[in-house]
Scaffold this motif. Structure first.
Motif, PDB file in Angstrom:
ATOM      1  N   ARG A 149       7.363   2.085  -1.054  1.00 59.76           N
ATOM      2  CA  ARG A 149       7.966   2.890   0.030  1.00 59.76           C
ATOM      3  C   ARG A 149       9.390   2.447   0.337  1.00 59.76           C
ATOM      4  O   ARG A 149      10.169   3.189   0.905  1.00 59.76           O
TER       5      ARG A 149
ATOM      6  N   PRO B   3       5.663  10.804   5.674  1.00 62.27           N
ATOM      7  CA  PRO B   3       4.555  10.235   4.888  1.00 62.27           C
ATOM      8  C   PRO B   3       4.417  10.917   3.526  1.00 62.27           C
ATOM      9  O   PRO B   3       3.763  11.945   3.408  1.00 62.27           O
ATOM     10  N   TRP B   4       5.041  10.368   2.501  1.00 61.75           N
ATOM     11  CA  TRP B   4       5.009  10.963   1.160  1.00 61.75           C
ATOM     12  C   TRP B   4       3.781  10.536   0.363  1.00 61.75           C
ATOM     13  O   TRP B   4       3.575  11.012  -0.748  1.00 61.75           O
ATOM     14  N   GLY B   5       3.026   9.591   0.872  1.00 64.72           N
ATOM     15  CA  GLY B   5       1.832   9.130   0.140  1.00 64.72           C
ATOM     16  C   GLY B   5       2.155   8.067  -0.890  1.00 64.72           C
ATOM     17  O   GLY B   5       1.363   7.825  -1.793  1.00 64.72           O
ATOM     18  N   LEU B   6       3.309   7.418  -0.766  1.00 60.58           N
ATOM     19  CA  LEU B   6       3.678   6.359  -1.713  1.00 60.58           C
ATOM     20  C   LEU B   6       2.988   5.054  -1.318  1.00 60.58           C
ATOM     21  O   LEU B   6       2.765   4.812  -0.133  1.00 60.58           O
ATOM     22  N   PRO B   7       2.672   4.189  -2.302  1.00 59.47           N
ATOM     23  CA  PRO B   7       2.113   2.878  -1.955  1.00 59.47           C
ATOM     24  C   PRO B   7       3.118   2.079  -1.126  1.00 59.47           C
ATOM     25  O   PRO B   7       4.332   2.278  -1.274  1.00 59.47           O
ATOM     26  N   VAL B   8       2.590   1.169  -0.302  1.00 53.95           N
ATOM     27  CA  VAL B   8       3.460   0.402   0.615  1.00 53.95           C
ATOM     28  C   VAL B   8       4.580  -0.319  -0.144  1.00 53.95           C
ATOM     29  O   VAL B   8       5.730  -0.327   0.283  1.00 53.95           O
ATOM     30  N   GLU B   9       4.250  -0.882  -1.327  1.00 53.62           N
ATOM     31  CA  GLU B   9       5.240  -1.673  -2.065  1.00 53.62           C
ATOM     32  C   GLU B   9       6.394  -0.793  -2.560  1.00 53.62           C
ATOM     33  O   GLU B   9       7.495  -1.287  -2.768  1.00 53.62           O
TER      34      GLU B   9
END
Lengths: 170, 308
Positions: free
Chosen positions: A31, A23-29
């Motif tokens: 990732r 879980p890097w904290g990137l937005p779903v789009e």
């Protein structure tokens, strides 16, 4: 082949595969870029003819990603094998300059990303949004350029010509 | 010893000495296996689902170890993004604080009034839910699924179906449980369906995920009025979730299936809480079944006892 070249390809592909599901904290789009990074590594090491990256390692990396992401089993395994095939195809082409190599490498990444989108669309039987794939391909290309640049910068210093090698053939 | 003919022998120098890679037959075997697995997965083969979760559970220690270097990087990213948005965030918080000051005063008065009314009506107090808080160790949000893996499992009394919340509200529910890990199906996943109530009129609907950031409201009653900004919370219908868990607010009402902006930031889940919530109606059914079976077992015994 040094021991580093025997160990490093499999290790980098395995590490990037595990990193793809953290879980890097990137937005779903955005990732989607993470599973593309092992593809860059697979292509890079396949193009390096001295490196040891067997097919089973590529297959297992994809399968591991499928298991950990709970996505369709076999999807990423197939994608990674296609990336391997694309890299083998590129390795048979003859380029004189580093720019030519980089262009071929970039084209292979774009082609594999297009295949990723196509395979997902076929799986869902609907045309998926292509924009996240384009963004991810751009990021993967940037990563590939960075690697090629670093190789051109540091690789040329360390690279020595090999000794005379006798080869049989017609 | 093989004889080397002059015509078939040539020397090479430099980097071209090593031949290019070739496609070996084993590669095509792996491609075939991948396609076969995809096909079996599409057919929803039960063996695959069980096995893959078992393997994922075994890999939990690897994920936990891999999280150690990731956390400082996440913290750094969070710090940078917070610093960038600090000025605008400060102004927003000032305004919100002023507004909430008024609300606090009103809420205190309503709370007192409600307590008095409940005492008058002898209302049964709400049951407190027990919970366990755990860390997110893997995020599998992508084109196919939206779920996360947490490092709490059967050993921590987590069971399949339990709702999962974070500080901002409901995020999903447990769908797979291992000894040390569990998989949470997020509210945005294409397989997620949550019974909800919308707005001040408590319009009932189902919140359906479609793998996008904002899930849709489906099965709204004909003529039901839903406006942007209306709060969305769980209705408790069906017994899957307790009633009143906050989810978010209506983002737009332009289509027949309005979208909901979730309060929880599903992209940045860190610590989440699993509520130990079991469907009360299921417990009632179990009680009545066990009572009936107890009665059935007592009757023959007493009949036997009457025999001389």
């Amino acid at each position: 082949m040094t021991w580093l070249r025997a160990f490093l390809p499999v290790a980098t592909v395995a590490i990037l595969t595990v990193a793809a599901i953290l879980p890097w904290g990137l937005p779903v789009e955005d990732r989607f870029v993470l599973p593309l990074l092992p593809i860059v590594a697979i292509m890079y090491w396949t193009l390096d003819r001295d490196a040891w990256l067997p097919e089973w390692a590529v297959f297992l990396a994809g399968l591991m990603l499928d298991v950990l992401t709970q996505g369709p089993l076999g999807y990423w395994a197939l994608i990674y094998l296609v990336a391997y095939v694309a890299a083998v195809f590129v390795s048979h082409l003859c380029f004189e300059t580093a720019l030519g190599w980089s262009a071929a490498f970039a084209s292979a990444i774009v082609a594999v990303t297009a295949f990723v989108w196509l395979a997902a669309s076929v799986y869902f039987l609907e045309v998926l949004d292509w924009r996240p794939y384009v963004r991810s391909a751009a990021f993967a290309l940037a990563a590939a350029c960075l690697i090629m640049g670093a190789r051109a910068l540091f690789g040329s210093k360390n690279q020595r010509d090999r000794a005379v090698r006798l080869t049989r053939g017609s | 010893m093989a004889r080397l003919k002059d015509g078939l022998l040539f020397s090479r120098r430099g980097n071209d000495a090593v031949p290019s890679r070739r496609l070996r037959p084993i590669l095509f075997f792996f491609v075939f296996v991948s396609c076969a697995l995809m096909l079996l997965g599409r057919l929803d083969h039960s063996i695959l689902a069980g096995t893959r979760w078992q393997i994922a559970s075994w890999l939990t220690p690897v994920l936990k170890t891999a999280m150690i270097p990731v956390e400082p990087i996440r913290d750094l990213g969070r710090t940078i993004s917070t610093q960038v948005a600090l000025q605008s965030e400060l102004e927003r918080l000032r305004q919100e604080n002023r507004r909430l000051g008024n609300w606090e005063w009103r809420a205190r008065r309503l709370e007192t009034k409600l307590a008095d009314l409940e005492a008058l009506a002898k209302v049964v107090p709400e049951q407190k839910l027990d919970f366990v808080t755990s860390r997110v160790i893997a995020d599998s949000s992508g084109a196919f699924v939206h779920n996360v893996t947490i490092d709490a499992g059967r050993k921590h009394k987590v069971e399949s179906g339990y709702p999962v919340i974070d500080a901002d509200g409901l995020i999903g529910r447990i769908v797979d449980v291992g000894p040390d890990a569990a998989r949470v199906l997020l509210a945005t996943d294409i397989n997620s369906r949550i019974p909800v109530v919308v707005g001040p009129k408590a319009v009932r609907a189902i919140l359906a995920g479609d793998n996008s950031a904002e899930p849709r409201l489906i099965y709204l009653a004909d003529g039901a009025k839903v406006s942007p900004g209306d709060d969305v919370s769980t209705s408790g219908v069906g017994g899957l979730f307790p009633a009143g868990l906050r989810l978010g607010s209506v983002a737009d009402d332009t289509s027949s299936e309005p979208r909901v902006a979730l309060k929880a930031d599903l992209d940045r889940l860190d610590y989440v809480s699993v509520l130990f919530f079991n469907d009360p109606s299921a417990r009632l059914i179990n009680d009545s079944v066990s009572r009936k079976s107890a009665t059935d077992s007592v009757e023959p015994m007493s009949a036997e006892g009457m025999d001389p």
